[in-house]
Scaffold this motif. Structure first.
Motif, PDB file in Angstrom:
ATOM      1  N   THR A   4      68.685  41.642  49.597  1.00 58.23           N
ATOM      2  CA  THR A   4      68.578  42.983  50.183  1.00 58.23           C
ATOM      3  C   THR A   4      69.093  42.991  51.610  1.00 58.23           C
ATOM      4  O   THR A   4      69.815  43.916  52.021  1.00 58.23           O
ATOM      5  CB  THR A   4      67.113  43.457  50.146  1.00 58.23           C
ATOM      6  N   TYR A   5      68.755  41.963  52.365  1.00 58.34           N
ATOM      7  CA  TYR A   5      69.247  41.876  53.749  1.00 58.34           C
ATOM      8  C   TYR A   5      70.767  41.726  53.772  1.00 58.34           C
ATOM      9  O   TYR A   5      71.446  42.330  54.624  1.00 58.34           O
ATOM     10  CB  TYR A   5      68.576  40.703  54.447  1.00 58.34           C
ATOM     11  N   LYS A   6      71.304  40.924  52.851  1.00 59.38           N
ATOM     12  CA  LYS A   6      72.756  40.766  52.786  1.00 59.38           C
ATOM     13  C   LYS A   6      73.434  42.081  52.434  1.00 59.38           C
ATOM     14  O   LYS A   6      74.492  42.423  52.990  1.00 59.38           O
ATOM     15  CB  LYS A   6      73.117  39.693  51.762  1.00 59.38           C
ATOM     16  N   ALA A   7      72.837  42.827  51.503  1.00 61.70           N
ATOM     17  CA  ALA A   7      73.416  44.113  51.127  1.00 61.70           C
ATOM     18  C   ALA A   7      73.344  45.117  52.273  1.00 61.70           C
ATOM     19  O   ALA A   7      74.260  45.921  52.468  1.00 61.70           O
ATOM     20  CB  ALA A   7      72.703  44.667  49.894  1.00 61.70           C
ATOM     21  N   MET A   8      72.262  45.085  53.053  1.00 65.75           N
ATOM     22  CA  MET A   8      72.135  46.003  54.177  1.00 65.75           C
ATOM     23  C   MET A   8      73.134  45.699  55.280  1.00 65.75           C
ATOM     24  O   MET A   8      73.522  46.591  56.041  1.00 65.75           O
ATOM     25  CB  MET A   8      70.711  45.950  54.739  1.00 65.75           C
ATOM     26  N   CYS A   9      73.559  44.443  55.368  1.00 64.58           N
ATOM     27  CA  CYS A   9      74.588  44.108  56.359  1.00 64.58           C
ATOM     28  C   CYS A   9      75.933  44.742  56.004  1.00 64.58           C
ATOM     29  O   CYS A   9      76.739  45.035  56.895  1.00 64.58           O
ATOM     30  CB  CYS A   9      74.737  42.589  56.462  1.00 64.58           C
ATOM     31  N   ARG A  10      76.172  44.984  54.717  1.00 60.94           N
ATOM     32  CA  ARG A  10      77.420  45.634  54.295  1.00 60.94           C
ATOM     33  C   ARG A  10      77.292  47.156  54.310  1.00 60.94           C
ATOM     34  O   ARG A  10      78.213  47.853  54.728  1.00 60.94           O
ATOM     35  CB  ARG A  10      77.801  45.157  52.892  1.00 60.94           C
ATOM     36  N   ASP A  11      76.177  47.664  53.826  1.00 59.32           N
ATOM     37  CA  ASP A  11      75.959  49.110  53.756  1.00 59.32           C
ATOM     38  C   ASP A  11      74.483  49.364  54.049  1.00 59.32           C
ATOM     39  O   ASP A  11      73.615  49.049  53.235  1.00 59.32           O
ATOM     40  CB  ASP A  11      76.334  49.649  52.372  1.00 59.32           C
ATOM     41  N   LEU A  17      67.783  50.746  48.707  1.00 58.56           N
ATOM     42  CA  LEU A  17      69.163  50.697  49.174  1.00 58.56           C
ATOM     43  C   LEU A  17      70.025  51.707  48.415  1.00 58.56           C
ATOM     44  O   LEU A  17      69.906  51.846  47.195  1.00 58.56           O
ATOM     45  CB  LEU A  17      69.735  49.294  48.995  1.00 58.56           C
ATOM     46  N   HIS A  18      70.891  52.369  49.151  1.00 54.29           N
ATOM     47  CA  HIS A  18      71.789  53.337  48.522  1.00 54.29           C
ATOM     48  C   HIS A  18      72.761  52.646  47.576  1.00 54.29           C
ATOM     49  O   HIS A  18      73.042  53.137  46.480  1.00 54.29           O
ATOM     50  CB  HIS A  18      72.558  54.100  49.613  1.00 54.29           C
ATOM     51  N   VAL A  19      73.265  51.471  47.989  1.00 57.08           N
ATOM     52  CA  VAL A  19      74.245  50.779  47.155  1.00 57.08           C
ATOM     53  C   VAL A  19      73.608  50.290  45.864  1.00 57.08           C
ATOM     54  O   VAL A  19      74.262  50.258  44.801  1.00 57.08           O
ATOM     55  CB  VAL A  19      74.868  49.601  47.949  1.00 57.08           C
TER      56      VAL A  19
END
Length: 244
Positions: free
Chosen positions: A99-106, A199-201
């Motif tokens: 989740t943290y990795k995904a938040m770094c992108r979007d 997360l939106h993504v």
């Protein structure tokens, strides 16, 4: 012979059979993995604050610490009474890291606790009323499929799913799109006050792949069943008949 000279000159040797663990050691110490046994350059050498052998959970492990050098690798030690609990903890940590990795992108987020699904279902149902023919029924059923998320959450929490879904629809129709399910109180509540977000993504790709899978199934016109190869099955000989 090599270990003899290493012990003679007080050189510590670690046996690492995993390529993944070798990369972690290199990242921890800042060293470079050499492909051949030769004299390393100063730029290829690493550094560690301390290297010790400790016992964790009944197993002896080698602990390499490099805190002052700005280490980019951390190790989490999980403890649990059973293997299933450890597996759940590992999945929870893995989900948090991803989740943290995904938040770094979007970094875009949407309301959680089934608030987003109910709002999508409500808007799709309103859109279906503007269509005519079979498209109206297809859109309405697609909107109804979003109710599976709040229904599952309510049933897992021991709540009345029909009452929860009806209450969510009423709150969202009144202009409160952030209302979701409060599992602790067993009622509907604004998720922004509970800090429950998704997360939106994650929502985007879940919706995209679910719709693609449904469309793929609907496009199947014919199913070809494979039959076992070979001749007819061997029939058992009736009792009392002898072979010649």
């Amino acid at each position: 012979m090599a270990l003899h000279f290493c012990d003679r000159y007080k050189l510590m040797v670690l046996k690492i059979s995993s390529k993944f663990e070798l990369r972690r050691i290199c990242r921890t110490t800042g060293a470079v993995a050499l492909l051949k046994l030769s004299q390393p350059n100063p730029d290829e050498l690493g550094y560690a604050d301390s290297v010790s052998v400790e016992e964790i959970g009944g197993s002896r492990v080698t602990v390499v610490k490099n805190e002052e050098g700005g280490n980019s690798v951390s190790t989490l030690v999980l403890r649990g009474s059973t293997d299933s609990i450890l597996d759940d903890l590992e999945r929870a940590v893995d989900d948090g890291v991803n989740t943290y990795k995904a938040m770094c992108r979007d970094s875009r987020i949407v309301p959680g606790a089934a608030a987003t699904e109910i709002e999508l279902a409500r808007r799709l149902k309103e859109f279906s009323l503007k269509e005519t023919g079979l498209d109206q029924y297809a859109i309405a059923k697609f909107a109804e499929s979003f109710e599976m998320v709040p229904k599952t959450l309510a049933e897992n929490a021991g709540l009345n799913a029909m009452e929860i879904i009806s209450s969510l629809y009423a709150d969202h129709a009144a202009g409160n799109p952030k209302v979701g399910i409060n599992l602790e109180e067993g009622a509907c509540k604004d998720v922004s006050t509970m800090n429950v977000w998704d997360l939106h993504v994650t929502k985007l790709f879940a919706l995209k792949y679910a719709a693609d899978a449904a469309c793929t199934v609907l496009r199947v016109d014919q199913i070809i069943m494979s039959k076992p190869a070979g001749g007819p099955a061997r029939r058992d000989q009736p009792a009392g008949m002898d072979e010649d």
